[in-house]
Motif scaffolding. Structure first.
Motif, PDB file in Angstrom:
ATOM      1  N   ALA A 158       0.830  -1.207   0.000  1.00 29.60           N
ATOM      2  CA  ALA A 158       0.000   0.000   0.000  1.00 29.60           C
ATOM      3  C   ALA A 158       0.867   1.261   0.000  1.00 29.60           C
ATOM      4  N   LYS A 159       1.985   1.264   0.733  1.00 28.91           N
ATOM      5  CA  LYS A 159       2.869   2.432   0.745  1.00 28.91           C
ATOM      6  C   LYS A 159       3.479   2.679  -0.625  1.00 28.91           C
ATOM      7  N   ARG A 160       3.880   1.595  -1.328  1.00 29.97           N
ATOM      8  CA  ARG A 160       4.431   1.761  -2.675  1.00 29.97           C
ATOM      9  C   ARG A 160       3.371   2.337  -3.624  1.00 29.97           C
ATOM     10  N   ALA A 161       2.118   1.849  -3.470  1.00 32.26           N
ATOM     11  CA  ALA A 161       1.052   2.372  -4.337  1.00 32.26           C
ATOM     12  C   ALA A 161       0.783   3.845  -4.047  1.00 32.26           C
ATOM     13  N   ILE A 162       0.834   4.249  -2.773  1.00 30.12           N
ATOM     14  CA  ILE A 162       0.608   5.654  -2.414  1.00 30.12           C
ATOM     15  C   ILE A 162       1.709   6.541  -2.989  1.00 30.12           C
ATOM     16  N   ASP A 163       2.968   6.106  -2.885  1.00 31.93           N
ATOM     17  CA  ASP A 163       4.075   6.900  -3.452  1.00 31.93           C
ATOM     18  C   ASP A 163       3.926   7.051  -4.962  1.00 31.93           C
ATOM     19  N   ARG A 164       3.527   5.975  -5.633  1.00 35.31           N
ATOM     20  CA  ARG A 164       3.353   6.043  -7.089  1.00 35.31           C
ATOM     21  C   ARG A 164       2.222   7.004  -7.462  1.00 35.31           C
ATOM     22  N   LEU A 165       1.105   6.934  -6.717  1.00 34.99           N
ATOM     23  CA  LEU A 165      -0.016   7.836  -7.013  1.00 34.99           C
ATOM     24  C   LEU A 165       0.326   9.286  -6.701  1.00 34.99           C
ATOM     25  N   ASP A 214       3.275  10.694  -7.042  1.00 38.90           N
ATOM     26  CA  ASP A 214       4.071  11.194  -8.176  1.00 38.90           C
ATOM     27  C   ASP A 214       3.165  11.528  -9.358  1.00 38.90           C
ATOM     28  N   GLU A 215       2.226  10.627  -9.665  1.00 36.04           N
ATOM     29  CA  GLU A 215       1.296  10.908 -10.766  1.00 36.04           C
ATOM     30  C   GLU A 215       0.435  12.134 -10.461  1.00 36.04           C
ATOM     31  N   HIS A 216       0.068  12.308  -9.193  1.00 39.29           N
ATOM     32  CA  HIS A 216      -0.782  13.445  -8.822  1.00 39.29           C
ATOM     33  C   HIS A 216      -0.049  14.773  -9.016  1.00 39.29           C
ATOM     34  N   GLU A 217       1.239  14.806  -8.706  1.00 36.37           N
ATOM     35  CA  GLU A 217       2.010  16.025  -8.917  1.00 36.37           C
ATOM     36  C   GLU A 217       2.047  16.387 -10.393  1.00 36.37           C
ATOM     37  N   ILE A 218       2.228  15.376 -11.249  1.00 41.33           N
ATOM     38  CA  ILE A 218       2.265  15.632 -12.693  1.00 41.33           C
ATOM     39  C   ILE A 218       0.917  16.169 -13.168  1.00 41.33           C
ATOM     40  N   ILE A 219      -0.174  15.565 -12.686  1.00 42.28           N
ATOM     41  CA  ILE A 219      -1.514  15.994 -13.118  1.00 42.28           C
ATOM     42  C   ILE A 219      -1.805  17.409 -12.633  1.00 42.28           C
ATOM     43  N   HIS A 242     -10.143  12.532  -8.947  1.00 45.63           N
ATOM     44  CA  HIS A 242     -10.087  11.065  -8.855  1.00 45.63           C
ATOM     45  C   HIS A 242      -8.776  10.607  -8.243  1.00 45.63           C
ATOM     46  N   HIS A 243      -7.679  11.278  -8.613  1.00 49.53           N
ATOM     47  CA  HIS A 243      -6.397  10.908  -8.010  1.00 49.53           C
ATOM     48  C   HIS A 243      -6.377  11.216  -6.510  1.00 49.53           C
ATOM     49  N   ASN A 244      -6.965  12.360  -6.153  1.00 50.53           N
ATOM     50  CA  ASN A 244      -7.059  12.684  -4.715  1.00 50.53           C
ATOM     51  C   ASN A 244      -7.869  11.630  -3.969  1.00 50.53           C
ATOM     52  N   GLN A 245      -8.991  11.212  -4.594  1.00 51.32           N
ATOM     53  CA  GLN A 245      -9.824  10.210  -3.956  1.00 51.32           C
ATOM     54  C   GLN A 245      -9.093   8.879  -3.819  1.00 51.32           C
ATOM     55  N   LYS A 246      -8.323   8.531  -4.859  1.00 46.39           N
ATOM     56  CA  LYS A 246      -7.565   7.282  -4.779  1.00 46.39           C
ATOM     57  C   LYS A 246      -6.521   7.347  -3.665  1.00 46.39           C
ATOM     58  N   ILE A 247      -5.833   8.500  -3.572  1.00 44.71           N
ATOM     59  CA  ILE A 247      -4.819   8.646  -2.521  1.00 44.71           C
ATOM     60  C   ILE A 247      -5.471   8.593  -1.144  1.00 44.71           C
ATOM     61  N   GLN A 248      -6.626   9.256  -1.026  1.00 41.21           N
ATOM     62  CA  GLN A 248      -7.328   9.243   0.261  1.00 41.21           C
ATOM     63  C   GLN A 248      -7.783   7.829   0.624  1.00 41.21           C
ATOM     64  N   ASP A 249      -8.314   7.106  -0.399  1.00 42.97           N
ATOM     65  CA  ASP A 249      -8.740   5.725  -0.137  1.00 42.97           C
ATOM     66  C   ASP A 249      -7.560   4.860   0.291  1.00 42.97           C
ATOM     67  N   ASN A 307      -4.806   5.929   1.710  1.00 42.48           N
ATOM     68  CA  ASN A 307      -4.402   6.336   3.066  1.00 42.48           C
ATOM     69  C   ASN A 307      -5.317   5.737   4.120  1.00 42.48           C
ATOM     70  N   ASN A 308      -6.651   5.759   3.818  1.00 40.62           N
ATOM     71  CA  ASN A 308      -7.585   5.129   4.754  1.00 40.62           C
ATOM     72  C   ASN A 308      -7.323   3.631   4.873  1.00 40.62           C
ATOM     73  N   TYR A 309      -7.057   3.017   3.708  1.00 42.31           N
ATOM     74  CA  TYR A 309      -6.751   1.584   3.706  1.00 42.31           C
ATOM     75  C   TYR A 309      -5.482   1.303   4.501  1.00 42.31           C
ATOM     76  N   LEU A 310      -4.466   2.205   4.345  1.00 42.45           N
ATOM     77  CA  LEU A 310      -3.227   2.038   5.095  1.00 42.45           C
ATOM     78  C   LEU A 310      -3.468   2.243   6.577  1.00 42.45           C
ATOM     79  N   GLN A 311      -4.355   3.204   6.920  1.00 39.87           N
ATOM     80  CA  GLN A 311      -4.680   3.419   8.323  1.00 39.87           C
ATOM     81  C   GLN A 311      -5.357   2.196   8.929  1.00 39.87           C
ATOM     82  N   ARG A 312      -6.299   1.618   8.137  1.00 39.67           N
ATOM     83  CA  ARG A 312      -6.957   0.402   8.636  1.00 39.67           C
ATOM     84  C   ARG A 312      -5.965  -0.749   8.794  1.00 39.67           C
ATOM     85  N   LEU A 313      -5.006  -0.821   7.836  1.00 43.64           N
ATOM     86  CA  LEU A 313      -3.990  -1.863   7.970  1.00 43.64           C
ATOM     87  C   LEU A 313      -3.139  -1.638   9.218  1.00 43.64           C
TER      88      LEU A 313
END
Length: 463
Positions: A145-152, A154-159, A265-272, A274-280
């Motif tokens: 999940a942390k790797r996916a958050i870092d990747r998103l 980076d994509e969010h900064e570009i967008i 959508h990217h913000n929502q994905k990052i938030q989801d 983060n929530n998923y990481l918090q639950r983990l």
């Protein structure tokens, strides 16, 4: 044959109740004729005779009952004596049998307890292994999940950079228009429809939303896009814009809205995520606490098993009054009891009494000693404070300035008469000041009336 009997007994007749004549039930007593009155008296005689017969029969039954009770009591007493002897003999036998059965039960309980502890230890070991495997799996999910958050991110900064470039490019694309029209277009460019958010219904499908990679079937931006399509229609086109300019503007705004939705959508994905990481993380903490709890339970169980193997139970018979452990209301648990000889307990009790009396005497001596010390300290503080008061009074007397008024007060023979003269002088001064104040007030009022009169004359002349 009546009521299931072949013959009729006298007592059966006594149990029957007499039936009242019909006129006694339907008519009042004042409405009876002579024949009915005679019939009523006859009925009362029969009823009275029936009650007397019943009373005689009851007394006869009571006398017979007393005779039977006396015979029963005598038979019961003789039977109880024999039964008591037999019961005592049975108690002795039953006591011996119960002792042996209790030994058997204790041995069976010991075997069962040993098997239970072994099974529980195996169960806790298996649970601990499962929890450790779950811990390893949870750590892998957290890292993924942390790797996916870092990747998103980076994509969010570009967008975000692309969205800022689109917003800057808008004014360049419409630089051929005047300032007023461009200002109107910028306001329309930033305008967005207000869409009410629908409540999320929790069901079996949404229950899987804890996984951020779950694909949602419904489009949450459908209502927003429909509202934007309504804004893009020619109805909302300002009159100062041409049709081709409006089409260019709609195309640019649509492109900007798509970019904003992409950012959203990217913000929502990052938030989801983060929530998923918090639950983990919460699950990992819960897993850690469960592992610690299981490990503690396993250690406690092993310690209990060792203590159970080393602490053997011995069954003894004790006379009543020789047990110094308080059993409470009624208890047969003596896990914390020790088997000690009576002489040892009596010696310990005598030593406790002697040491207690010595301690009480020492406490009384200590109390008296500290009492005298506190009394001396209090007297010392009292004398010190009295000395300070005397020093203060002496200092005040030495620093006192002897004024003329004080000299007059000290050397005057009649101070009361002098004070009376001063009071009279002050009263005269007050009266004089009051008269002067009244005179000044009257002068001011006269001057005010004069000013008002001159003002009215000037107004009349002006008119």
């Amino acid at each position: 044959m009546m009521f299931g009997k072949l013959e009729i007994r006298p007592e059966d007749e006594l149990q029957k109740d007499l039936e009242k004549p019909e006129f006694m039930l339907t008519k009042a007593e004042e409405q009876w004729n002579e024949e009915e009155i005679k019939a009523a008296k006859e009925f009362e005689k029969k009823e009275k005779h029936l009650f007397e017969e019943r009373e005689k029969y009851r007394k006869a039954l009571e006398a017979e009952l007393k005779k039977l009770q006396t015979a029963n009591v005598e038979a019961m007493n003789s039977f109880d004596e024999k039964l008591n002897k037999l019961f005592r003999h049975r108690i002795e036998i039953q006591k011996t049998v119960n002792q042996e059965e209790l030994k058997i039960v204790r041995l069976a309980r010991s075997v069962y307890q040993q098997e239970y502890l072994e099974d529980r230890e195996t169960q806790l070991s298996r649970i601990l292994d499962d929890l450790k495997q779950g811990k390893v799996k949870a750590l892998e999910e957290v890292s993924e999940a942390k790797r996916a958050i870092d990747r998103l991110k980076d994509e969010h900064e570009i967008i975000l950079q692309e969205d800022k470039v689109i917003e800057k490019q808008f004014k360049k694309d419409f630089a051929d228009l005047d300032a007023f029209t461009l200002d109107v277009l910028v306001k329309l460019y930033k305008r967005r429809p207000k869409v009410t958010k629908q409540k999320i219904v929790t069901n079996e499908a949404t229950a899987r939303s804890s996984n951020p990679f779950h694909v949602k079937v419904e489009d949450p931006d459908k209502a927003f896009l429909e509202a934007m399509t309504e804004l893009d229609s020619d109805i909302h086109r300002p009159d100062i814009l041409e049709a081709d300019t409006w089409e260019r503007f709609v195309e640019a705004r649509t492109f900007k809205v798509e970019s904003e939705l992409k950012v959203k959508h990217h913000n929502q994905k990052i938030q989801d995520l983060n929530n998923y990481l918090q639950r983990l993380g919460d699950d990992d903490d819960c897993m850690k606490s469960r592992i610690e709890k299981a490990f503690q339970q396993l250690n406690d169980l092993r310690e209990k098993k060792l203590r159970y193997l080393m602490n053997l139970e011995i069954q003894l018979l004790l006379k009543q009054g020789q047990v110094e452990v308080d059993p409470g209301v009624f208890s047969t648990k003596f896990e914390n009891a020790l088997l000690i000889h009576r002489s040892v307990i009596e010696d310990l009790n005598s030593q406790i009494v002697t040491l207690g009396e010595a301690k009480v005497a020492a406490m009384v001596d200590c109390k008296d000693y500290y009492k005298n010390i506190h009394l001396l300290e209090w007297e010392h503080e009292k004398m010190m404070m009295e000395g300070e008061d005397l020093n203060t009074k002496t200092r005040d007397i030495q620093t006192l300035r002897v004024t003329k008024e004080l000299q007059v007060f000290l050397f005057a023979e009649n101070n009361q008469q002098r004070m009376q003269k001063e009071i009279q002088t002050l009263e005269k001064t007050i009266k004089l000041n009051e008269n002067m104040h009244k005179r000044k007030v009257s002068d001011k009022q006269w001057y005010q009336r004069r000013v008002r009169g001159s003002t009215n004359v000037q107004c009349w002349i002006a008119s």
